[in-house]
Design an enzyme around this catalytic site. Sequence first.
Site, PDB file in Angstrom:
ATOM      1  N   HIS A  46      24.987  -1.102  -9.022  1.00 20.54           N
ATOM      2  CA  HIS A  46      24.778   0.154  -9.875  1.00 20.54           C
ATOM      3  C   HIS A  46      25.900   0.445 -10.981  1.00 20.54           C
ATOM      4  O   HIS A  46      25.918   1.379 -11.607  1.00 20.54           O
ATOM      5  CB  HIS A  46      24.014   1.311  -9.298  1.00 20.54           C
ATOM      6  CG  HIS A  46      22.569   1.183  -9.042  1.00 20.54           C
ATOM      7  ND1 HIS A  46      22.433   0.207  -8.173  1.00 20.54           N
ATOM      8  CD2 HIS A  46      21.520   1.546  -9.409  1.00 20.54           C
ATOM      9  CE1 HIS A  46      21.038   0.163  -7.904  1.00 20.54           C
ATOM     10  NE2 HIS A  46      20.479   0.995  -8.641  1.00 20.54           N
ATOM     11  N   ASP A 176      20.234   8.806  -0.893  1.00 23.21           N
ATOM     12  CA  ASP A 176      19.921   8.015  -2.142  1.00 23.21           C
ATOM     13  C   ASP A 176      19.680   6.714  -1.792  1.00 23.21           C
ATOM     14  O   ASP A 176      20.174   5.695  -1.340  1.00 23.21           O
ATOM     15  CB  ASP A 176      21.342   7.865  -2.957  1.00 23.21           C
ATOM     16  CG  ASP A 176      21.202   7.292  -4.247  1.00 23.21           C
ATOM     17  OD1 ASP A 176      19.947   7.115  -4.622  1.00 23.21           O
ATOM     18  OD2 ASP A 176      22.310   7.260  -4.895  1.00 23.21           O
ATOM     19  N   MET A 177      18.298   6.612  -2.018  1.00 21.69           N
ATOM     20  CA  MET A 177      17.353   5.082  -1.513  1.00 21.69           C
ATOM     21  C   MET A 177      16.544   4.817  -2.572  1.00 21.69           C
ATOM     22  O   MET A 177      15.817   5.601  -3.480  1.00 21.69           O
ATOM     23  CB  MET A 177      16.851   5.492  -0.268  1.00 21.69           C
ATOM     24  CG  MET A 177      15.791   6.488  -0.315  1.00 21.69           C
ATOM     25  SD  MET A 177      15.426   6.731   1.633  1.00 21.69           S
ATOM     26  CE  MET A 177      13.702   7.446   1.172  1.00 21.69           C
ATOM     27  N   LYS A 228       4.222   2.686   3.515  1.00 28.41           N
ATOM     28  CA  LYS A 228       4.704   4.243   3.311  1.00 28.41           C
ATOM     29  C   LYS A 228       5.662   4.287   2.105  1.00 28.41           C
ATOM     30  O   LYS A 228       5.470   5.212   1.264  1.00 28.41           O
ATOM     31  CB  LYS A 228       5.683   4.594   4.816  1.00 28.41           C
ATOM     32  CG  LYS A 228       4.713   4.653   5.838  1.00 28.41           C
ATOM     33  CD  LYS A 228       5.389   5.453   7.024  1.00 28.41           C
ATOM     34  CE  LYS A 228       4.555   5.786   8.169  1.00 28.41           C
ATOM     35  NZ  LYS A 228       4.835   6.664   8.955  1.00 28.41           N
TER      36      LYS A 228
END
Lengths: 351, 351
Positions: A46, A176-177, A228
């Site tokens: 990123h 942070d995922m 999930k």
Amino acid sequence: MDGRFPAPLLVGFAARVLEAAGARRSDALITARVLVEADLRGIDSHGVARLPVYARRLKGGLINPRARLRGLKDSGSVLWLDAQNGLGPPAAARAMGRCLERAATEGLAMAAVRNSNHFGIAGYYAMMALDRGMIGVAMSNASPLMAPWGGRTRMLGTNPLAVAIPGGSGPPVVMDMATSQAARGKLEVARRLGRPLPPGWALGPDGRPTTDPAEGLAGLLLPMGAHKGYCLAVVIEALCGALTGGAMGPEVGELTAFDRPQGVGHAFIAIDPQAFVGLESLGRRMDEYGRKLKADRPAEGVERIYLPGEIEHEERLRRVKHGVPLPPAVRRELAALGAEVGVEVGFLAEG
Amino acid sequence: MDGRFPAPLLVGFAARVLEAAGARRSDALITARVLVEADLRGIDSHGVARLPVYARRLKGGLINPRARLRGLKDSGSVLWLDAQNGLGPPAAARAMGRCLERAATEGLAMAAVRNSNHFGIAGYYAMMALDRGMIGVAMSNASPLMAPWGGRTRMLGTNPLAVAIPGGSGPPVVMDMATSQAARGKLEVARRLGRPLPPGWALGPDGRPTTDPAEGLAGLLLPMGAHKGYCLAVVIEALCGALTGGAMGPEVGELTAFDRPQGVGHAFIAIDPQAFVGLESLGRRMDEYGRKLKADRPAEGVERIYLPGEIEHEERLRRVKHGVPLPPAVRRELAALGAEVGVEVGFLAEG
């Protein structure tokens, strides 16, 4: 060999490139800082490696360089905003900034933004809360790369979710995922380095499991924790897309397709601990709990137990000191980009 | 053979048992409704099968039957509350009720509760928002059953997170999940039915993977999506434990150990769509998106694609019509419990 470059040098370079590509100076600087912060934290996927994509979208008119963050509704603790197809990082940073101001008087605030673009690491905006002694939450929808659970077609982004919680004397907890088992950017890194993917990350375009990063990028990412992660990604589409009146799922433009604006939406929440137990007590309890977690006996084959965000925190300290490593392929791309827009790139040869 | 029982009969029975065990009538009724709602939705692990545990904690003085939800701080859109070691469901339902009232005037509200107990399914409280046309979020910490990622010792609950989002003419989206790959209750069901666990759910007390539910319950549950579920569970400990000044991780009492109060904490958020795009538009977009997701071509071996909460919604319709199935072992336990506290249990023999 990776060259290493001081972060301020990269921020300056990235800001000049973005400005040359048409961005307003202040927007270019915020975007540059968000990208380099990702590099500092070791989230290379990123970082400035994404600069060519951002610049190309700006130059191609797919991002509006003159956009301003426009308020649609203001209910005191709630802000509904439109980014007018501007760069994601300045829209997101300003939205979170306003959210934090409101939380300082209201105890709690939420800002949601439609009509924005890829905003880099979600953690940047969640961590903005820390300087103010607050808890920050940031999320975004994204280019569709996941299928509904049991399906075959890209209809959900890898929709990231970040939460930052102040520590006391210790470091903050920063989750942070992506809601995919692996972020798209990690597949890009694997492709760049020619490395295979771990199993369970991706399906190829034929819908079958693959360890080839190029196939995974052409196919589907798998959600974290199976169904999930699918549920969590749908919830983030709802908060960032449906609630903001923005794009959802397949309506979101593909970051690297360069065919249309993205229409990404973001949502931010800020919580002032003073409305609860207070910042000092929160920090003390987080420190204590963190020490307990880290003192657990590691399982076989594990060296150390980390808190959420601790690996990134330590990497940041190292990279602030020793510089950000950039592999040759990224340096070549950045040099070509600089030359193209007329920004001095001599430093890239020296790293 | 499972007997089938009408939900209202089970609510009445459960409420009488809880009252006989010492609970205030209103608290008993809320708790009974939360348990039976789990049964209706097919989440048998969190239904009336848990009644003996709740009753035993009440009778043993581990839950305070006279507790009232006490306000610690009130900042308009933020409520900090203490459940005074009362039953979890009434504390949670009242906290969410107050949160929804505040959100109706503020656009957004949060309530967090410390010093509470096991609250059943998180989805119940998130779904309370739907009748008011709002988005609801509910979470809780819980008895420690997971280790820090890479560790060996129980230090994190399976901390559930639920989000409910109104639909338009279609059903709402309801995500309700544990941050472990499988909820503890699912291991309890497997143990009751004598079935092995899928791989990836649990580690035995020796720290090695197991498919034996008894070993898993004595050992460790694995987080959803590996380290990602660990991070999410830590964040929920922070919001429900550190922020409320309540118990965290290993400080939380074990639900079925009957040695001390649990000290569980909960957090709730309510968002009024009127502060954003409006309820009608939100519902319409959610319906449209849901139809797209469901229309995707299923992968090999998959019959149908479901939205989050759709399986539970359909099961609820069936069970409202045909009754809640209770396996013989649960009926025997409930009959023994009723006999013990002096509540008529004849109906359990007839189902």
